[in-house]
Design a protein around this motif. Structure first.
Motif, PDB file in Angstrom:
ATOM      1  N   LEU A  95      30.618 -47.467 -48.038  1.00  0.00           N
ATOM      2  CA  LEU A  95      30.424 -47.905 -46.771  1.00  0.00           C
ATOM      3  C   LEU A  95      28.886 -47.451 -46.252  1.00  0.00           C
ATOM      4  CD1 LEU A  95      33.743 -47.207 -45.097  1.00  0.00           C
ATOM      5  CD2 LEU A  95      33.018 -49.123 -46.275  1.00  0.00           C
ATOM      6  N   VAL A  96      28.130 -48.740 -46.040  1.00  0.00           N
ATOM      7  CA  VAL A  96      26.820 -48.362 -45.703  1.00  0.00           C
ATOM      8  C   VAL A  96      26.673 -48.664 -44.112  1.00  0.00           C
ATOM      9  CG1 VAL A  96      24.343 -48.579 -46.226  1.00  0.00           C
ATOM     10  CG2 VAL A  96      25.971 -48.578 -47.922  1.00  0.00           C
ATOM     11  N   GLY A  97      25.867 -48.076 -43.555  1.00  0.00           N
ATOM     12  CA  GLY A  97      25.620 -48.248 -41.953  1.00  0.00           C
ATOM     13  C   GLY A  97      24.882 -47.234 -41.038  1.00  0.00           C
ATOM     14  N   TYR A  98      25.193 -47.075 -39.838  1.00  0.00           N
ATOM     15  CA  TYR A  98      24.385 -46.103 -39.230  1.00  0.00           C
ATOM     16  C   TYR A  98      25.099 -45.321 -38.377  1.00  0.00           C
ATOM     17  CZ  TYR A  98      21.019 -49.978 -39.516  1.00  0.00           C
ATOM     18  OH  TYR A  98      20.209 -50.811 -40.194  1.00  0.00           O
ATOM     19  N   ASP A  99      24.964 -43.894 -38.352  1.00  0.00           N
ATOM     20  CA  ASP A  99      25.390 -43.083 -37.838  1.00  0.00           C
ATOM     21  C   ASP A  99      24.499 -42.792 -36.463  1.00  0.00           C
ATOM     22  OD1 ASP A  99      26.430 -40.543 -36.687  1.00  0.00           O
ATOM     23  OD2 ASP A  99      25.747 -39.297 -38.036  1.00  0.00           O
ATOM     24  N   LEU A 100      25.334 -43.212 -35.199  1.00  0.00           N
ATOM     25  CA  LEU A 100      24.585 -43.311 -33.804  1.00  0.00           C
ATOM     26  C   LEU A 100      24.742 -42.167 -33.011  1.00  0.00           C
ATOM     27  CD1 LEU A 100      26.186 -47.163 -33.226  1.00  0.00           C
ATOM     28  CD2 LEU A 100      24.167 -46.317 -34.457  1.00  0.00           C
ATOM     29  N   GLU A 101      25.200 -40.996 -33.777  1.00  0.00           N
ATOM     30  CA  GLU A 101      25.328 -39.753 -32.913  1.00  0.00           C
ATOM     31  C   GLU A 101      24.167 -39.499 -31.958  1.00  0.00           C
ATOM     32  OE1 GLU A 101      27.776 -36.910 -31.647  1.00  0.00           O
ATOM     33  OE2 GLU A 101      28.265 -38.510 -33.156  1.00  0.00           O
ATOM     34  N   GLN A 102      23.042 -39.628 -32.307  1.00  0.00           N
ATOM     35  CA  GLN A 102      21.764 -39.278 -31.737  1.00  0.00           C
ATOM     36  C   GLN A 102      21.157 -40.581 -31.159  1.00  0.00           C
ATOM     37  OE1 GLN A 102      20.797 -36.192 -31.734  1.00  0.00           O
ATOM     38  NE2 GLN A 102      22.627 -35.623 -33.018  1.00  0.00           N
ATOM     39  N   LEU A 103      21.713 -41.734 -31.204  1.00  0.00           N
ATOM     40  CA  LEU A 103      21.165 -42.708 -30.467  1.00  0.00           C
ATOM     41  C   LEU A 103      21.063 -42.640 -28.827  1.00  0.00           C
ATOM     42  CD1 LEU A 103      20.226 -45.750 -31.035  1.00  0.00           C
ATOM     43  CD2 LEU A 103      22.484 -46.603 -30.503  1.00  0.00           C
ATOM     44  N   ASP A 104      20.108 -43.035 -28.299  1.00  0.00           N
ATOM     45  CA  ASP A 104      19.941 -42.848 -26.826  1.00  0.00           C
ATOM     46  C   ASP A 104      19.858 -44.523 -26.157  1.00  0.00           C
ATOM     47  OD1 ASP A 104      19.948 -41.683 -24.414  1.00  0.00           O
ATOM     48  OD2 ASP A 104      17.520 -42.004 -24.442  1.00  0.00           O
ATOM     49  N   ILE A 105      20.552 -44.960 -25.214  1.00  0.00           N
ATOM     50  CA  ILE A 105      20.323 -46.055 -24.548  1.00  0.00           C
ATOM     51  C   ILE A 105      20.323 -45.586 -23.181  1.00  0.00           C
ATOM     52  CG2 ILE A 105      21.402 -48.361 -24.113  1.00  0.00           C
ATOM     53  CD1 ILE A 105      22.692 -48.308 -26.857  1.00  0.00           C
ATOM     54  N   SER A 106      19.124 -46.171 -22.349  1.00  0.00           N
ATOM     55  CA  SER A 106      18.991 -46.025 -21.158  1.00  0.00           C
ATOM     56  C   SER A 106      18.629 -47.200 -20.329  1.00  0.00           C
ATOM     57  CB  SER A 106      17.686 -45.079 -20.815  1.00  0.00           C
ATOM     58  OG  SER A 106      16.825 -45.421 -21.427  1.00  0.00           O
ATOM     59  N   LEU A 107      19.204 -47.572 -19.122  1.00  0.00           N
ATOM     60  CA  LEU A 107      18.595 -48.640 -18.269  1.00  0.00           C
ATOM     61  C   LEU A 107      17.776 -48.390 -17.198  1.00  0.00           C
ATOM     62  CD1 LEU A 107      22.216 -50.264 -17.872  1.00  0.00           C
ATOM     63  CD2 LEU A 107      20.085 -50.904 -19.449  1.00  0.00           C
ATOM     64  N   ASP A 108      16.768 -49.251 -16.811  1.00  0.00           N
ATOM     65  CA  ASP A 108      15.857 -48.957 -15.475  1.00  0.00           C
ATOM     66  C   ASP A 108      15.929 -50.218 -14.701  1.00  0.00           C
ATOM     67  OD1 ASP A 108      13.851 -48.586 -13.751  1.00  0.00           O
ATOM     68  OD2 ASP A 108      12.213 -48.092 -15.143  1.00  0.00           O
ATOM     69  N   PRO A 109      17.117 -50.034 -13.873  1.00  0.00           N
ATOM     70  CA  PRO A 109      17.337 -51.192 -12.816  1.00  0.00           C
ATOM     71  C   PRO A 109      16.235 -51.804 -12.217  1.00  0.00           C
ATOM     72  CG  PRO A 109      18.974 -49.284 -12.686  1.00  0.00           C
ATOM     73  CD  PRO A 109      17.871 -48.959 -13.252  1.00  0.00           C
ATOM     74  N   ASP A 110      15.086 -50.758 -11.798  1.00  0.00           N
ATOM     75  CA  ASP A 110      14.082 -51.107 -10.827  1.00  0.00           C
ATOM     76  C   ASP A 110      13.085 -52.227 -11.954  1.00  0.00           C
ATOM     77  OD1 ASP A 110      15.096 -49.629  -8.664  1.00  0.00           O
ATOM     78  OD2 ASP A 110      13.823 -47.810  -9.543  1.00  0.00           O
ATOM     79  N   THR A 115      16.099 -49.443 -22.786  1.00  0.00           N
ATOM     80  CA  THR A 115      15.383 -48.757 -23.775  1.00  0.00           C
ATOM     81  C   THR A 115      16.428 -48.199 -24.962  1.00  0.00           C
ATOM     82  OG1 THR A 115      13.573 -48.470 -22.109  1.00  0.00           O
ATOM     83  CG2 THR A 115      13.727 -46.942 -24.026  1.00  0.00           C
ATOM     84  N   ILE A 116      16.144 -48.356 -26.043  1.00  0.00           N
ATOM     85  CA  ILE A 116      16.957 -47.801 -27.116  1.00  0.00           C
ATOM     86  C   ILE A 116      16.023 -46.779 -27.839  1.00  0.00           C
ATOM     87  CG2 ILE A 116      18.136 -48.281 -29.407  1.00  0.00           C
ATOM     88  CD1 ILE A 116      18.990 -50.939 -28.250  1.00  0.00           C
ATOM     89  N   ARG A 117      16.455 -45.694 -28.011  1.00  0.00           N
ATOM     90  CA  ARG A 117      15.765 -44.525 -28.639  1.00  0.00           C
ATOM     91  C   ARG A 117      16.377 -43.843 -29.916  1.00  0.00           C
ATOM     92  NH1 ARG A 117      15.426 -43.576 -23.209  1.00  0.00           N
ATOM     93  NH2 ARG A 117      13.459 -43.986 -21.998  1.00  0.00           N
ATOM     94  N   ASN A 118      15.707 -43.212 -30.552  1.00  0.00           N
ATOM     95  CA  ASN A 118      16.420 -42.692 -31.946  1.00  0.00           C
ATOM     96  C   ASN A 118      17.282 -43.562 -32.616  1.00  0.00           C
ATOM     97  OD1 ASN A 118      15.073 -40.238 -30.836  1.00  0.00           O
ATOM     98  ND2 ASN A 118      16.862 -39.691 -29.821  1.00  0.00           N
ATOM     99  N   LEU A 119      16.577 -44.835 -32.733  1.00  0.00           N
ATOM    100  CA  LEU A 119      17.268 -45.726 -33.589  1.00  0.00           C
ATOM    101  C   LEU A 119      17.215 -45.145 -35.044  1.00  0.00           C
ATOM    102  CD1 LEU A 119      18.904 -48.330 -33.902  1.00  0.00           C
ATOM    103  CD2 LEU A 119      16.565 -49.523 -34.501  1.00  0.00           C
ATOM    104  N   PRO A 120      18.466 -44.717 -35.802  1.00  0.00           N
ATOM    105  CA  PRO A 120      18.598 -44.328 -37.093  1.00  0.00           C
ATOM    106  C   PRO A 120      18.319 -45.503 -38.206  1.00  0.00           C
ATOM    107  CG  PRO A 120      20.751 -44.860 -36.401  1.00  0.00           C
ATOM    108  CD  PRO A 120      20.028 -44.976 -35.167  1.00  0.00           C
TER     109      PRO A 120
END
Length: 209
Positions: A95-110, A115-120
């Motif tokens: 099984l191959v894929g992504y470990d999303l433990e460190q993935l960070d997703i943030s929203l800026d409504p203004d 924004t997606i950070r730490n894409l593994p």
């Protein structure tokens, strides 16, 4: 009368001998029963965030040889080499894929920016394998032990891991991961957000009004 009494005694004696033989046979069967006992230990439970994007079946046949040198006195000391060889077929699902433990997703409504950070990078998440021993050849002074079988099992899993890295699984997993990001970008664009993936060359989707 004596004949009838003798017949009755023979029948009773045969019956008693049959009962005794049956009891002895049942007792022998009870002694031959295999007793199995299992103890399940749940050491730790943890939450995981892993995304499997590709599954591949891998099989391989490999050979392992181990030698042992023994000194025999015949009557002079002489050294002899004794080998043990194993031919093992290993089959597994990778099984191959992504470990999303460190993935960070943030929203800026203004700014209407997601924004997606730490894409593994894609990695091997799990290997489920089985081993089939095609041949085991051991010597009198060099036999297989429980440690040998454990070592063969570890080596088999390592070979599947290496074979998966050399295959196209990693590239296909990356393609599927990019497709997931594209889907997220499409949804974000439909909501009027711009998707920004930091540290990635993926093109940003078009923002829909």
């Amino acid at each position: 009368m004596n004949r009838i009494l003798l017949t009755v005694l023979v029948v009773v004696l045969s019956f008693l001998l049959g009962v005794a033989a049956l009891s002895l046979w049942n007792s022998h069967r009870e002694e031959q029963r295999v007793h199995e006992e299992a103890t399940i230990l749940l050491e730790r439970v943890r939450n995981v965030m892993k995304l499997v994007t590709v599954e591949g079946d891998v099989s391989e046949i490999f050979h392992a040889t181990s030698s042992r040198t023994v000194t025999l006195y015949l009557p002079l000391p002489s050294q002899f080499s004794f080998d043990k060889k194993a031919t093992v077929e290993v089959r597994g699902t990778v099984l191959v894929g992504y470990d999303l433990e460190q993935l960070d997703i943030s929203l800026d409504p203004d700014r209407r920016v997601m924004t997606i950070r730490n894409l593994p990078e894609p990695e091997i998440l799990a290997i489920d394998h089985e081993m089939i021993y095609r041949n085991l050849d051991e010597s009198w002074f060099n036999t297989f032990s429980a440690e040998d079988y454990s070592r063969l099992n570890r080596r088999a899993k390592e070979r599947l891991h290496d074979a998966a890295l050399e295959s196209e699984l990693m590239a296909r997993a990356r393609e599927q991961g990019n497709a997931v990001i594209d889907g997220i970008g499409y949804l974000a664009g439909s909501a009027g957000y711009e998707l920004v993936v930091e540290g990635s060359d993926l093109p940003a989707p078009v923002v829909r009004d």
